[in-house]
Design a protein around this motif. Structure first.
Motif, PDB file in Angstrom:
ATOM      1  N   LEU A 163     -25.972  31.788  19.822  1.00  0.00           N
ATOM      2  CA  LEU A 163     -26.603  32.894  19.097  1.00  0.00           C
ATOM      3  C   LEU A 163     -27.627  32.356  18.109  1.00  0.00           C
ATOM      4  N   SER A 165     -32.679  35.819  20.086  1.00  0.00           N
ATOM      5  CA  SER A 165     -31.629  36.569  20.760  1.00  0.00           C
ATOM      6  C   SER A 165     -30.534  35.636  21.246  1.00  0.00           C
ATOM      7  N   PRO A 166     -29.371  36.183  21.547  1.00  0.00           N
ATOM      8  CA  PRO A 166     -28.340  35.375  22.194  1.00  0.00           C
ATOM      9  C   PRO A 166     -28.895  34.739  23.480  1.00  0.00           C
ATOM     10  N   ASN A 195     -29.399  34.209  27.131  1.00  0.00           N
ATOM     11  CA  ASN A 195     -29.182  35.238  28.149  1.00  0.00           C
ATOM     12  C   ASN A 195     -29.950  34.892  29.414  1.00  0.00           C
ATOM     13  N   ASN A 215     -22.564  35.937  25.206  1.00  0.00           N
ATOM     14  CA  ASN A 215     -22.780  34.521  24.943  1.00  0.00           C
ATOM     15  C   ASN A 215     -22.447  34.139  23.505  1.00  0.00           C
ATOM     16  N   GLY A 234     -27.086  38.431  15.485  1.00  0.00           N
ATOM     17  CA  GLY A 234     -26.969  37.799  16.799  1.00  0.00           C
ATOM     18  C   GLY A 234     -25.947  38.509  17.674  1.00  0.00           C
TER      19      GLY A 234
END
Lengths: 429, 429
Positions: free
Chosen positions: A365, A375-376, A378, A362, A342
């Protein structure tokens, strides 16, 4: 705590699907709020949060937010603002724009990017209400350009003015546009389907207890949801160059979150493994949350001694950790071989806590091995895309036969005709 | 078919959650395949597809794919290759790269982008097996760089060599790396959890019947899934400049998909509304799939006459259609006011069929109003991101107090200590 070679270790992880009774309870709440709106929302708030509210009292008034600023520590606000500025700056770099490709024959193809219109954020009550998580959830949406960002959080039990002022200040600083004192599965249902007091949103973010998680799963499809957060994890990949004290401190900072959290050291150095084990014990002794941290280390902690660094990398890729720290002589040497994590922290000064609070990336995660495919949080998570297609008559004439052939092969004569009618010498106006 | 003002119209849409019996059946299948692997997979294939296979026969051999090329029409392959080239070219433009931002104090922040490792594609059997959909699903994954792309599709009932050769050719052209003759909820479970014959994937894409959709929903979390496709929709926004014949043809090309499909004209022109109604009737008379198309038009079709174009735009934004065609004097004038649509087609020559087969943008689009929060299938759907954080000692010293303050406010002393231990004059090695 597991201590030994890679072969003997397996990280136990389960997704939260809830018991049948929990799922049934959530289904009933969601359905009731969907059908009855505010009436059900207020009924469940009275029953679960022991708080009797009128529909007008659901929304947190501007004065209460102003008053919160009087109650919080000035240094806290200053640190929060610096963190927010860093988070904003990092997420600004993720931002993409609409693009089009215009061709000489008049064809225009592209992608239009637009922010979601309205997003809901769930903030848990009590000790799990983290101002830092409010920033991390709201700022990417704000940077994406989402105009309406709605926060829901449980009213403090028994009181009407009970929302943590630090949460109110964090929400105001991050850019939340509406706040409601309502929590649990009923709040998720209200965000998904809307009530007279709380208009429906397009996406629901934020962590919560099992009922909140199951409610998010139940409404997924009617609205979008972020991922369903599992327990937090850290894996440290290190060699002899690393400071065992730093590693132990970072593992404990993960372990102190909750008993389900997992902290793992992966190293080819038996010497480092022993030194970290000793440091863990030493540092645990004075940690305020040592009861939680030691249970977490006992049940989900591990020190894995690999044959070499290459096996260490394999172990990391298999674990697909939420957080990965690389504390080796040359972390960049290994970065390209890390397939799945992450967030990746490089070198001795990149403590996970730096990322949790301050650096800018970020802290929301993918947990539980889901870094394999997610994904983180975003900016893209708050944008929607539309394809754009503009064909010219010339382009259509060139491609008509191919389109018609493919359409007819699939038995869709109407598709073929929709192309051919445009080339039949009609004027098309 | 509804014909009248905007106020009287409501598009009926329901997400597919299945009946309790269907959900229970799917849960049982998924659990059996998860527990027993190939044994359960083959048992269900025998029961549902009337096809008895050994584990070795599950995988479609290279010779069968080669043989498929002998069976298909050469012109079909040529058209397919042109379509594939267009789709590839459009999706290449979506591709993004890893980025890092290096600051003077030694801080490095960024996002690492990587393809998913292994993706599964479900292709339905029978008449719903569309070569065009194989291209649309596989090419974005290929462009993202996914190394392993696995197709599953039901064996033809009763036979062992029964997969449509056109599907095999489309899969080979698009870049599928493994193909298996297995379908239904059991195939989805195998992709999610893996069996001895079919290793698990990270994400499952592709349409299917209700059992496939429910199975995807059931395994979501263990793997990622694409959206759950609902019935197809088109909305045409037009004024008097539009050709009613084109509009009717495009509406029917949507309506011929299935009885649940929806085709809607939105126009401020009563004259155009009448002309399109007449054209619909005329064109329906000779359409091979007129039975399906007329049921679809009857139940889900509409011609909405708005007060003006501005109300027309509002109606479109409320419908959040999968496909939107703008056939007005100046389509670009309206484009900026369209908030929500999966794909937008501009002008008289941009028939939806152009986008379905050939232009390049993806035809896998958010249905059922989900364009409010989701996007056409695209390269990002096959990438995972990792945050990258490298702090220097200088940066850590600057930010330590703020980080520690925020951490201690949240009761996480271990986080504060993990930062402070690095500044205690230890060497950090």
């Amino acid at each position: 705590m597991y201590k030994g070679p890679a072969q003997g270790f397996k990280l136990e992880r389960e997704n939260e699907y809830g018991t049948p009774a929990q799922n049934a309870a959530v289904a009933e709440i969601v359905e009731a709020v969907r059908r009855e709106g505010d009436a059900a929302l207020l009924r469940y708030t009275a029953a679960f949060d022991k708080t009797t509210l009128t529909p007008e009292e659901l929304r947190v008034p501007q004065e209460e937010i102003q008053a919160a600023y009087e109650k919080v520590d000035a240094q806290f606000v200053e640190a929060l603002r610096q963190a927010a500025a860093n988070i904003r700056s990092f997420h600004e770099k993720q931002k993409r724009s609409t693009w089009v490709d215009v061709q000489p024959d008049g064809t225009m193809l592209g992608m239009v990017l637009r922010p979601l219109r309205r997003v809901g954020l769930y903030v848990p009550g009590g000790k799990a209400a983290y101002p830092s998580s409010v920033l991390m959830n709201v700022i990417p949406a704000k940077v994406a350009g989402v105009p309406e960002i709605v926060m829901v959080t449980p009213p403090a039990t028994g009181g009407r003015q009970g929302i943590d002022p630090y949460i109110l200040v964090a929400a105001a600083e991050a850019g939340v546009t509406e706040m409601y004192r309502v929590g649990g599965a009923q709040a998720v249902a209200a965000l998904a389907y809307g009530t007279d007091s709380i208009p429906a949103v397009d996406k629901i973010c934020g962590p919560g207890n099992i009922y909140v998680a199951l409610a998010k799963r139940a409404v997924f499809g009617a609205v979008d949801i972020d991922s369903i957060a599992g327990p937090s994890e850290i894996v440290v990949l290190a060699d002899d160059s690393a400071d065992p004290g730093y590693i132990a401190a970072d593992m404990l900072s993960q372990a102190e979150h909750d008993e389900m959290a997992s902290a793992v050291l992966v190293t080819p150095s038996a010497k480092l493994a022993d030194a970290v084990a000793a440091e863990l014990e030493r540092q645990l002794a004075t940690l305020p949350r040592r009861e939680i941290a030691s249970k977490s280390m006992e049940q989900h902690g591990a020190i894995i001694v690999t044959q070499d660094m290459s096996e260490g990398v394999d172990v990391v890729n298999k674990l697909a950790p939420e957080h990965l720290e690389i504390m080796t002589e040359d972390p960049l040497e290994l970065l390209g071989r890390i397939e799945t994590a992450g967030a990746i922290f490089l070198g001795p000064y990149s403590a996970e806590a730096v990322g949790d609070y301050f650096a800018g990336p970020n802290h929301i995660l993918p947990t539980n091995g889901t870094a394999r495919f997610s994904s983180p949080l975003n900016v893209d998570d708050f944008l929607k895309k539309s394809s754009l297609i503009r064909y010219s008559k010339e382009a259509l004439r060139r491609d008509a036969a191919g389109i018609a052939l493919l359409a007819r092969h699939e038995g869709l004569e109407g598709h073929a005709r929709a192309v051919e009618i445009r080339l039949e010498g009609r004027d098309g106006k």
